[in-house]
Design a protein around this motif. Structure first.
Motif, PDB file in Angstrom:
ATOM      1  N   ARG A 180     119.640  29.300  21.617  1.00  0.00           N
ATOM      2  CA  ARG A 180     119.563  30.303  20.551  1.00  0.00           C
ATOM      3  C   ARG A 180     118.267  30.064  19.797  1.00  0.00           C
ATOM      4  O   ARG A 180     118.066  28.982  19.239  1.00  0.00           O
ATOM      5  N   ILE A 181     117.386  31.074  19.750  1.00  0.00           N
ATOM      6  CA  ILE A 181     116.053  30.893  19.156  1.00  0.00           C
ATOM      7  C   ILE A 181     115.706  32.044  18.239  1.00  0.00           C
ATOM      8  O   ILE A 181     115.856  33.210  18.602  1.00  0.00           O
ATOM      9  N   GLY A 182     115.153  31.700  17.091  1.00  0.00           N
ATOM     10  CA  GLY A 182     114.446  32.637  16.238  1.00  0.00           C
ATOM     11  C   GLY A 182     113.033  32.096  16.121  1.00  0.00           C
ATOM     12  O   GLY A 182     112.847  30.961  15.661  1.00  0.00           O
ATOM     13  N   ALA A 183     112.026  32.845  16.589  1.00  0.00           N
ATOM     14  CA  ALA A 183     110.670  32.289  16.661  1.00  0.00           C
ATOM     15  C   ALA A 183     109.620  33.386  16.662  1.00  0.00           C
ATOM     16  O   ALA A 183     109.929  34.562  16.837  1.00  0.00           O
ATOM     17  N   GLY A 184     108.380  32.949  16.518  1.00  0.00           N
ATOM     18  CA  GLY A 184     107.254  33.853  16.702  1.00  0.00           C
ATOM     19  C   GLY A 184     106.961  34.012  18.187  1.00  0.00           C
ATOM     20  O   GLY A 184     106.997  35.102  18.743  1.00  0.00           O
TER      21      GLY A 184
ATOM     22  N   TYR B 138     113.029  41.837  19.831  1.00  0.00           N
ATOM     23  CA  TYR B 138     111.694  41.620  19.282  1.00  0.00           C
ATOM     24  C   TYR B 138     111.421  42.630  18.185  1.00  0.00           C
ATOM     25  O   TYR B 138     112.002  43.701  18.134  1.00  0.00           O
ATOM     26  N   SER B 139     110.524  42.250  17.301  1.00  0.00           N
ATOM     27  CA  SER B 139     110.195  43.101  16.157  1.00  0.00           C
ATOM     28  C   SER B 139     109.370  44.301  16.606  1.00  0.00           C
ATOM     29  O   SER B 139     108.911  44.384  17.744  1.00  0.00           O
ATOM     30  N   LYS B 140     109.168  45.201  15.698  1.00  0.00           N
ATOM     31  CA  LYS B 140     108.361  46.397  15.969  1.00  0.00           C
ATOM     32  C   LYS B 140     106.955  46.020  16.449  1.00  0.00           C
ATOM     33  O   LYS B 140     106.381  46.667  17.314  1.00  0.00           O
ATOM     34  N   GLU B 141     106.430  44.929  15.894  1.00  0.00           N
ATOM     35  CA  GLU B 141     105.086  44.465  16.270  1.00  0.00           C
ATOM     36  C   GLU B 141     105.113  43.568  17.510  1.00  0.00           C
ATOM     37  O   GLU B 141     104.082  43.194  18.035  1.00  0.00           O
ATOM     38  N   GLY B 142     106.309  43.187  17.949  1.00  0.00           N
ATOM     39  CA  GLY B 142     106.453  42.276  19.077  1.00  0.00           C
ATOM     40  C   GLY B 142     106.154  42.942  20.410  1.00  0.00           C
ATOM     41  O   GLY B 142     105.777  44.104  20.491  1.00  0.00           O
TER      42      GLY B 142
ATOM     43  N   VAL C 268     117.283  35.217  22.239  1.00  0.00           N
ATOM     44  CA  VAL C 268     115.978  35.027  21.618  1.00  0.00           C
ATOM     45  C   VAL C 268     115.690  36.184  20.678  1.00  0.00           C
ATOM     46  O   VAL C 268     115.795  37.342  21.061  1.00  0.00           O
ATOM     47  N   ASN C 269     115.289  35.865  19.468  1.00  0.00           N
ATOM     48  CA  ASN C 269     114.813  36.832  18.496  1.00  0.00           C
ATOM     49  C   ASN C 269     113.393  36.392  18.155  1.00  0.00           C
ATOM     50  O   ASN C 269     113.218  35.394  17.443  1.00  0.00           O
ATOM     51  N   ALA C 270     112.371  37.062  18.709  1.00  0.00           N
ATOM     52  CA  ALA C 270     110.994  36.584  18.590  1.00  0.00           C
ATOM     53  C   ALA C 270     109.998  37.728  18.735  1.00  0.00           C
ATOM     54  O   ALA C 270     110.368  38.842  19.099  1.00  0.00           O
ATOM     55  N   ASP C 271     108.742  37.427  18.492  1.00  0.00           N
ATOM     56  CA  ASP C 271     107.675  38.404  18.704  1.00  0.00           C
ATOM     57  C   ASP C 271     107.234  38.449  20.158  1.00  0.00           C
ATOM     58  O   ASP C 271     106.749  39.469  20.629  1.00  0.00           O
ATOM     59  N   SER C 272     107.383  37.311  20.883  1.00  0.00           N
ATOM     60  CA  SER C 272     107.043  37.311  22.304  1.00  0.00           C
ATOM     61  C   SER C 272     107.907  36.302  23.046  1.00  0.00           C
ATOM     62  O   SER C 272     108.258  35.254  22.507  1.00  0.00           O
ATOM     63  N   LEU C 273     108.239  36.640  24.282  1.00  0.00           N
ATOM     64  CA  LEU C 273     109.026  35.776  25.165  1.00  0.00           C
ATOM     65  C   LEU C 273     108.364  35.762  26.533  1.00  0.00           C
ATOM     66  O   LEU C 273     108.139  36.807  27.134  1.00  0.00           O
ATOM     67  N   ASN C 274     108.076  34.552  27.017  1.00  0.00           N
ATOM     68  CA  ASN C 274     107.458  34.374  28.324  1.00  0.00           C
ATOM     69  C   ASN C 274     108.343  33.422  29.121  1.00  0.00           C
ATOM     70  O   ASN C 274     108.466  32.251  28.776  1.00  0.00           O
TER      71      ASN C 274
END
Length: 189
Positions: free
Chosen positions: A135-139, A174-178, A153-159
């Motif tokens: 479980r992750i909250g990250a940039g 991911y966020s609107k900017e993600g 995952v709740n993040a701006d990018s996931l690889n």
């Protein structure tokens, strides 16, 4: 023979070094600036410091750390609960869960976590083995690991890299900017 040491060690503003020949009986509390710890703890270990390095330590209970920089190298421990600016875990065995709030988290390929990981961080890099859930909250999140359970995952990018093996569902928000998740060819989901 290893030297037995009292369970409470409180010092402030110092460089503290605990070698592998020390055994702490019961729950142990340590506070200092720079802490190097290689000892055995027959209970829980609580540490507060600026820079904390655990190298080869064996904790028979849980580990709690609040520090600026933390390195866990070749340690054995049950659960870990940690707050830091920067966390590096190398070659360690965590038999329970890892719960972290940190600016940056790096977990190497030689680390095994038998429970789940719960993390809030700016940058998260995971290799190694997680037997349960993630479980992750990250940039930014990079996964190149074996995960036995579900990944949220709740993040701006996931690889997700090519060596990844994830046995449960992957849920990514991911966020609107993600950006959309990047999943490398060869990753098993």
């Amino acid at each position: 023979l290893p030297a037995a040491v009292n369970a409470i060690e409180l010092r402030g503003g110092e460089d503290l070094d605990y070698s592998s020949d020390k055994i702490f009986h019961g729950n142990t509390f340590i506070a200092g600036s720079n802490i190097n710890f290689e000892a055995v703890v027959e209970g829980d270990l609580f540490i507060i410091g600026s820079e904390v390095d655990l190298d080869g330590a064996k904790i028979l209970g849980d580990l709690y750390i609040g520090a600026g920089y933390v390195t866990l190298k070749d340690i054995e421990v049950e659960d870990v609960r940690l707050g830091s600016g920067d966390l590096s875990i190398q070659g360690s065995k965590i038999s329970g869960d890892l719960m972290v709030g940190s600016g940056q988290v790096t977990i190497d390929k030689n680390t095994k976590i038998s429970g789940s990981i719960y993390v809030g961080t700016g940058v998260f890099n995971l290799e190694g083995i997680v037997e349960e859930n993630l479980r992750i909250g990250a940039g930014r999140v990079v996964i190149d690991a074996q995960i036995g359970g579900e990944v949220k995952v709740n993040a701006d990018s996931l690889n997700i890299k090519k060596n990844s093996q994830i046995n449960g569902k992957v849920i990514y928000r991911y966020s609107k900017e993600g950006e959309k998740a990047k999943i490398a060819h060869g990753a098993e989901l």
